[in-house]
Scaffold this active site. Structure first.
Site, mmCIF file in Angstrom:
data_model
loop_
_atom_site.group_PDB
_atom_site.id
_atom_site.type_symbol
_atom_site.label_atom_id
_atom_site.label_comp_id
_atom_site.label_asym_id
_atom_site.label_seq_id
_atom_site.Cartn_x
_atom_site.Cartn_y
_atom_site.Cartn_z
ATOM 1 N N LYS A 112 0.863 -1.182 0.000
ATOM 2 C CA LYS A 112 0.000 0.000 0.000
ATOM 3 C C LYS A 112 0.894 1.224 0.000
ATOM 4 O O LYS A 112 2.047 1.153 0.443
ATOM 5 C CB LYS A 112 -0.896 0.029 1.252
ATOM 6 C CG LYS A 112 -2.176 0.792 1.044
ATOM 7 C CD LYS A 112 -3.196 -0.037 0.286
ATOM 8 C CE LYS A 112 -4.489 0.690 0.071
ATOM 9 N NZ LYS A 112 -5.552 -0.220 -0.392
HETATM 10 P P1 NAD Z 1 -13.302 7.377 -3.235
HETATM 11 O O1 NAD Z 1 -12.354 8.462 -2.863
HETATM 12 O O2 NAD Z 1 -13.675 7.155 -4.646
HETATM 13 O O3 NAD Z 1 -14.686 7.538 -2.416
HETATM 14 C C1 NAD Z 1 -14.758 7.695 -1.035
HETATM 15 C C2 NAD Z 1 -16.176 8.121 -0.657
HETATM 16 O O4 NAD Z 1 -16.263 8.202 0.773
HETATM 17 C C3 NAD Z 1 -16.561 9.505 -1.171
HETATM 18 O O5 NAD Z 1 -17.951 9.532 -1.472
HETATM 19 C C4 NAD Z 1 -16.264 10.401 0.029
HETATM 20 O O6 NAD Z 1 -17.043 11.604 -0.021
HETATM 21 C C5 NAD Z 1 -16.695 9.503 1.156
HETATM 22 N N1 NAD Z 1 -16.063 9.843 2.434
HETATM 23 C C6 NAD Z 1 -14.799 10.254 2.656
HETATM 24 N N2 NAD Z 1 -14.612 10.514 3.960
HETATM 25 C C7 NAD Z 1 -15.797 10.253 4.566
HETATM 26 C C8 NAD Z 1 -16.235 10.333 5.914
HETATM 27 N N3 NAD Z 1 -15.438 10.788 6.886
HETATM 28 N N4 NAD Z 1 -17.506 9.978 6.188
HETATM 29 C C9 NAD Z 1 -18.345 9.565 5.197
HETATM 30 N N5 NAD Z 1 -17.981 9.471 3.910
HETATM 31 C C10 NAD Z 1 -16.714 9.815 3.598
HETATM 32 O O7 NAD Z 1 -12.648 6.048 -2.587
HETATM 33 P P2 NAD Z 1 -12.957 4.535 -2.966
HETATM 34 O O8 NAD Z 1 -11.939 4.095 -3.949
HETATM 35 O O9 NAD Z 1 -14.400 4.363 -3.239
HETATM 36 O O10 NAD Z 1 -12.585 3.816 -1.591
HETATM 37 C C11 NAD Z 1 -13.507 3.703 -0.505
HETATM 38 C C12 NAD Z 1 -13.028 2.601 0.435
HETATM 39 O O11 NAD Z 1 -12.942 1.368 -0.296
HETATM 40 C C13 NAD Z 1 -11.659 2.821 1.049
HETATM 41 O O12 NAD Z 1 -11.657 2.260 2.356
HETATM 42 C C14 NAD Z 1 -10.749 2.020 0.146
HETATM 43 O O13 NAD Z 1 -9.552 1.624 0.797
HETATM 44 C C15 NAD Z 1 -11.631 0.834 -0.158
HETATM 45 N N6 NAD Z 1 -11.286 0.085 -1.372
HETATM 46 C C16 NAD Z 1 -11.249 0.681 -2.591
HETATM 47 C C17 NAD Z 1 -10.955 -0.058 -3.724
HETATM 48 C C18 NAD Z 1 -10.972 0.523 -5.108
HETATM 49 O O14 NAD Z 1 -10.833 -0.250 -6.077
HETATM 50 N N7 NAD Z 1 -11.145 1.809 -5.289
HETATM 51 C C19 NAD Z 1 -10.672 -1.436 -3.595
HETATM 52 C C20 NAD Z 1 -10.742 -2.021 -2.338
HETATM 53 C C21 NAD Z 1 -11.049 -1.250 -1.229
#
Ligand code: NAD
Length: 394
Positions: A112
Site C-alpha cells: 500500500k
Molecule cells: P473514493 O475516494 O472514490 O470515495 C470515497 C467516498 O467516501 C466519497 O464519497 C467520500 O465523499 C466519502 N467519504 C470520505 N470521507 C468520509 C467520511 N469521513 N464519512 C463519510 N464518507 C466519507 O474512494 P474509494 O476508492 O471508493 O474507496 C472507498 C473505500 O474502499 C476505502 O476504504 C478504500 O480503501 C476501499 N477500497 C477501494 C478499492 C478501489 O478499487 N477503489 C478497492 C478495495 C477497497
C-alpha cells in the site's frame, strides 16, 4: 513481540495485528510464520519539496510505500491521497492486501502507499506534479515484477496514468504493467473501475441467499458514494434491491421508498455531492449507519463501526466495501447479535482481482472483453465467498 517500539505502531496497525493474532491462534498457525506476518518486509518513507501553483509557495510532502510480503510474487496495493495517511495506516492496509490476495488465490503479496495530502485542495496541475514527484521518489521499488500500485481513496485512473507515464519516461518505453486501474486507452482493463463495487454486490447477493433474504426489495444503506460506494449502490439497485440511504463526506440522504439511483448518479455527476438530491431527506453519516435496513454497506473510510454504535445497528447483514470499517469490539458485538459480516478482505477483493486481470492483459498486450472480465470476476468471487463461508462455519 513488543509492538509499542515499532515505527508503524498506530491504532490501525494495532487493529490489523490484533486481527492477525486472533486468527493465527484460531487456525493454529506456526509461530514463526505468524510473527513474520506481523511486520512489513519493506517500508519506504519519503519527503519531498513541492511547489504550489502560486510560485513562491514550496511545501514539504510526506509519502509512503509499504510492501508487506514479497514471498508470494510482486506486491500489489493501492495508493491513497488523504490527510491521515501515515506509516501505520499504510502498513495495516498492506497487511490486509496480503490476506485479500491469499483469499482470492492471486500471485501477489500485499502493499500500500500514499501521500499525506488533501487532494481536493490541489489544482489538476498540482496533482500531476505531486504524483510525478512521488513516483520518482519510489521508482526503484515499483515495477511490473516488483510492486504494482492501483487507485484507492482520493486517487483515480488519471493519477495511475501519470504514474505509468513517469515510470515509462524513466525506462524509455511504455510499461503498462507498472500500475492497474489506468485508463482503457493506455492499457487499462474493461470492468476495472466497477470491479470493487461489483464484487461487493456479488458477495451481498450470495450472503442474502445464505441468510434467506430475498434480494428483490431488500433495503440497502451505503456509506460513501465514491468509486466503491456508488457502483455498489447502482448494482444493488440493478439487482432489484431498494437502496434507501447513501452518503458522502459532506452529508447523507434517506428515502425509505428507495432512491432512484440512475437519477442520483446524474445528480452527483453535476453537483459532486449527494446532498440536496430532490425528494430525499438529509441524514448525517452517524445516523445513516443505524437506519433500519437489511444490508449495510460501509464503503467510505475505516473505523466507522465501533463498540459504541454496533449495539444500535439495525441491519441483518453487513458487507464491508471499505477497508477496516469495523473494529474488534464491533466485530464481537455484531457476532453476538447474529448480524452476518462479509469482511473487507473478501467483500472488496473484486478490485484487486480485476487489477490482477489488468496486469495479466498489460503483460501480454492481449485484451479481454468486458463480459469475459465480469464472468471471471463472478466465478472467482463466488468461489472465494463459498470457501470463506465454509471456513467460518467450521
Ligand atoms: P473514493 O475516494 O472514490 O470515495 C470515497 C467516498 O467516501 C466519497 O464519497 C467520500 O465523499 C466519502 N467519504 C470520505 N470521507 C468520509 C467520511 N469521513 N464519512 C463519510 N464518507 C466519507 O474512494 P474509494 O476508492 O471508493 O474507496 C472507498 C473505500 O474502499 C476505502 O476504504 C478504500 O480503501 C476501499 N477500497 C477501494 C478499492 C478501489 O478499487 N477503489 C478497492 C478495495 C477497497
Amino acid at each position: 513481540m513488543e509492538t509499542r517500539t515499532l515505527e508503524w505502531d498506530t491504532p490501525m496497525y494495532r487493529l490489523a495485528v490484533a486481527q492477525l493474532d486472533q486468527t493465527a491462534k484460531l487456525m493454529g498457525l506456526q509461530e514463526n510464520l505468524w510473527h513474520r506476518l506481523r511486520t512489513p518486509q519493506r517500508a519506504h518513507v519519503v519527503s519531498f519539496p513541492f511547489r504550489r501553483d502560486s510560485y513562491n509557495v514550496v511545501e514539504t510532502v510526506f509519502g509512503y510505500r509499504v510492501q508487506h510480503l514479497t514471498t508470494m510474487g510482486p506486491t500489489k496495493g493501492g495508493i491513497r491521497y488523504a490527510l491521515d495517511v501515515d506509516l501505520g495506516e499504510t502498513t495495516a492496509l498492506a497487511m490486509w492486501m496480503s490476506w485479500k490476495c491469499a483469499i482470492m488465490n492471486l500471485p501477489f503479496g500485499g502493499a500500500k502507499g500514499g501521500l499525506r495530502i488533501d487532494p481536493k485542495s490541489f489544482s489538476p496541475a498540482e496533482l500531476q506534479r505531486i504524483t510525478r514527484r512521488y513516483t520518482s521518489e519510489i521508482i526503484d521499488v515499483i515495477g511490473p515484477d516488483r510492486d504494482i500500485p492501483a487507485p484507492d481513496l482520493g486517487t483515480d485512473e488519471q493519477i495511475m496514468a501519470w504514474i505509468m507515464d513517469t515510470y515509462s519516461q524513466f525506462k524509455g518505453h511504455a510499461v503498462p504493467g507498472v500500475v492497474t486501474g489506468k485508463p482503457i486507452e493506455i492499457g487499462g482493463s474493461l470492468g476495472r473501475k466497477e470491479a470493487t463495487g461489483r464484487g461487493v454486490v456479488i458477495c451481498m447477493v450470495a450472503a442474502c441467499r445464505h441468510l434467506g433474504i430475498p434480494v428483490e426489495g431488500a433495503r440497502v444503506v451505503v456509506q460513501g458514494f465514491g468509486n466503491v460506494g456508488a457502483v455498489s449502490a447502482l448494482l444493488a439497485h440493478a439487482a432489484g434491491a431498494r437502496v434507501v440511504a447513501v452518503s458522502d463526506v459532506q452529508s447523507g440522504i434517506h428515502d425509505p421508498r428507495g432512491i432512484d439511483l440512475p437519477a442520483l448518479d446524474r445528480w452527483v455527476a453535476e453537483h459532486r455531492t449527494v446532498e440536496g438530491f430532490p425528494g430525499a431527506e438529509p441524514v448525517s453519516n452517524a445516523d445513516l449507519l443505524t437506519l433500519p435496513c437489511d444490508v449495510l454497506i460501509p464503503a467510505a473510510i475505516q473505523g466507522q463501526i465501533t463498540g459504541a454504535n454496533a449495539p444500535q445497528l439495525k441491519c441483518r447483514l453487513m458487507v464491508e466495501g471499505a477497508n477496516g470499517p469495523t473494529d474488534l469490539d464491533a466485530d464481537r458485538i455484531l457476532a453476538q447479535r447474529g448480524i452476518m459480516v462479509v469482511p473487507d478482505i473478501l467483500a472488496n477483493a473484486g478490485g484487486v482481482t480485476v487489477s490482477y486481470f489488468e496486469w495479466v492483459q498489460s503483460l501480454q498486450h492481449f485484451f479481454w472483453s468486458e463480459d469475459e472480465v465480469n464472468a471471471r470476476l463472478t466465478q472467482l468471487m463466488t468461489k472465494a465467498f463459498a470457501d470463506v463461508l465454509a471456513t467460518a462455519q467450521q
